[in-house]
Design an enzyme around this catalytic site. Sequence first.
Site, mmCIF file in Angstrom:
data_model
loop_
_atom_site.group_PDB
_atom_site.id
_atom_site.type_symbol
_atom_site.label_atom_id
_atom_site.label_comp_id
_atom_site.label_asym_id
_atom_site.label_seq_id
_atom_site.Cartn_x
_atom_site.Cartn_y
_atom_site.Cartn_z
ATOM 1 N N THR A 389 0.644 -1.199 0.024
ATOM 2 C CA THR A 389 -0.092 -0.030 -0.047
ATOM 3 C C THR A 389 0.891 1.368 0.077
ATOM 4 O O THR A 389 2.099 1.188 0.164
ATOM 5 C CB THR A 389 -0.821 -0.008 1.310
ATOM 6 O OG1 THR A 389 -1.648 -1.231 1.216
ATOM 7 C CG2 THR A 389 -1.823 1.155 1.489
ATOM 8 N N THR A 407 -4.193 2.005 -2.379
ATOM 9 C CA THR A 407 -3.453 0.877 -2.405
ATOM 10 C C THR A 407 -4.384 0.322 -3.790
ATOM 11 O O THR A 407 -5.421 0.756 -4.312
ATOM 12 C CB THR A 407 -3.756 0.078 -1.397
ATOM 13 O OG1 THR A 407 -3.069 -1.242 -1.547
ATOM 14 C CG2 THR A 407 -5.046 -0.483 -1.014
ATOM 15 N N ASN A 409 -3.992 -3.204 -3.412
ATOM 16 C CA ASN A 409 -3.819 -4.391 -2.566
ATOM 17 C C ASN A 409 -2.500 -5.184 -2.682
ATOM 18 O O ASN A 409 -1.758 -4.698 -2.055
ATOM 19 C CB ASN A 409 -5.260 -5.373 -2.910
ATOM 20 C CG ASN A 409 -5.156 -6.301 -1.570
ATOM 21 O OD1 ASN A 409 -4.862 -6.288 -0.423
ATOM 22 N ND2 ASN A 409 -5.769 -7.494 -1.712
ATOM 23 N N ASP A 431 -10.033 -8.716 0.175
ATOM 24 C CA ASP A 431 -9.957 -8.332 1.630
ATOM 25 C C ASP A 431 -11.431 -8.749 2.197
ATOM 26 O O ASP A 431 -11.343 -8.571 3.556
ATOM 27 C CB ASP A 431 -9.845 -6.907 1.575
ATOM 28 C CG ASP A 431 -8.313 -6.496 1.385
ATOM 29 O OD1 ASP A 431 -7.450 -7.332 1.484
ATOM 30 O OD2 ASP A 431 -8.054 -5.296 1.479
ATOM 31 N N SER A 460 -10.948 -2.590 5.630
ATOM 32 C CA SER A 460 -9.438 -2.401 5.375
ATOM 33 C C SER A 460 -8.729 -1.973 6.699
ATOM 34 O O SER A 460 -9.356 -1.736 7.830
ATOM 35 C CB SER A 460 -9.488 -1.025 4.348
ATOM 36 O OG SER A 460 -7.916 -0.565 4.545
ATOM 37 N N GLY A 481 1.226 -1.285 4.771
ATOM 38 C CA GLY A 481 1.605 -2.512 5.654
ATOM 39 C C GLY A 481 0.577 -3.662 5.813
ATOM 40 O O GLY A 481 0.510 -4.724 6.677
ATOM 41 N N GLY A 482 -0.816 -3.292 5.235
ATOM 42 C CA GLY A 482 -1.745 -4.566 5.117
ATOM 43 C C GLY A 482 -2.579 -4.429 6.366
ATOM 44 O O GLY A 482 -2.514 -3.474 7.228
#
Length: 579
Positions: A389, A407, A409, A431, A460, A481-482
């Site tokens: 991201t 992002t 993803n 997601d 998210s 960083g997810g």
Amino acid sequence: MNKLFTSFLIAIHVVVFAILPARAQDDYKPPEYSSSDGFVPVVGKNGMVSARESIATQVGADILAQGGNAIDAAAAVGFALAVTYPSAGNIGGGGFMVVHLADKNETVAIDYREMSAGTARHDLYVVDGKVDNRLAKYSRQSSGVPGTVMGMAHAIEKYGTMSLKEIIEPAYKLAKEGFPVYTNLEVSLNRSKRRLGADPAAAEVFYKPDGSTYRAGELLVQEDLAWSLKQIMDHGTDAFYKGEIAERITADMAANDGLLTMEDFAAYKVYEREPVMGTYKDYTIATMPPPSSGGMHMVQMMNMLEHDDLKSKGHNSAATLHLYIEAMRQAYADRSLYAGDPAFFNVPVDKLIDKDYAAEVRARIPMDRARESSEVAPTKNLAYESPETTHYSVMDKWGNAVSNTYTLNFGYGNGIMAANTGILLNNELDDFDHEPYKADENGNVSGKANAQEPHKRPRSSMTPTIVLKDGKPFLVTGSPGGGTIINTVFQMVMNVIEFDMNVAAASSKPRINHQWMPDATSLENGISQDTINILEGMGHKLNDRRRTLGSMNSIVWRDGWFYGSHDPRNMNAGTIGLE
């Protein structure tokens, strides 16, 4: 000539980032320029931009220098990153923006997250009783309707001072004329060659005719992307959502078993939402609400620890990290059950950020031992994202501030480029919970909160955040960083406001991450062995695999000075302060 031009551009960027701090130090001597531990922020007097790629950072700084405000600059950075940072910058994805408006003394949250197709269903990727990861991650069925174009346009049309055409023009020129490939991009394209090289449209753009990768210093030209940007410049957002761009993307979808239709594109909307607002001692935290889970759970963790004397325990001491881990454990347990799109699920934000609730869950944390995650179920009776991201922060001389995280993803999304557009497709629908009504190993059933449904936005972790002091922006921050984003931003904010670090020092400190399940804490290098031994003695399960957690781009405003920093974990990022 091209070689000379390339060398000149590279030299310019090296010089800009080398001399700005020194000039600020020589000319201004701001009170917090120096740092006792060697981390020195970039300083500015009339605005600042901090982003993950230096060419796009310069685009934003140029907009500020031309008289644009922070919203103008933020949108320009967003479009420029679509060209210069293709692994995460995008017009084919979506995200979230938190904006503070100085003239109204108001903070707003703009949701331009991707949206699922009208034919979406919760078991879309389940084949023969199992999730088909190819469909969920690497097919056109994993793509939602992109929100970036409408999100950026909404922001500048409502809060900016410049036209959409003026904002996009720098990105258009970078795509049309090319920009010099930098080392990190060369490495990234090499690593992604198996996926990107398998898609004809992407391979034609990112690799040479013989299949080799562009080398650092060589020009990368993106003619199709330039066409798409020019369409938006000339015809506005309708070009993307109702015009020829949408026609090309949906034709590509129809020819390759994708789901998105012209009706889906036409149905897309940007939402302005009330930001999640919390307090921590003398500070106000303004951050993103659902469908981002980041803001409410960061505020939840800060509420839990507000009355602990963390400073006396010491930064990154075993006692402090123990409390961080246990707060993270509870927040991510709650996240698993309650976070989702508020249009489809009644997310109990007020309860989750309630101070009394924080005191209740804080009282359950023992000081001398780690809990098992199986002890921490999602609290009852309350009404794997990719790390690829990107985040950027902007402040202007008038007091406006923008914190933006967006992002595709995965890095380069699903690795597919819509034919004849130059636009990489996102795989954000991965997601969603793919088996949302199936109990996990602890018997918890996530239900509808994050199940895929028609025209729904997936949960998210993106956590764009503005910290206010005395009603004015003090810290603007965020990170990629997810699933680790929430904890990364939480630690950054705590480093600045609890441990009094300057923005550069706060960005540099080693971080930790715990997400409830699996029951393990990841540590970056730099946590002392003594601290590790104490945490293990308390029963914490520590992950032996060291990994990088997040990459901050942050700005602090104090006493008339802007102090900025891009994370040392990302060497190609940029921070520019205007004199």
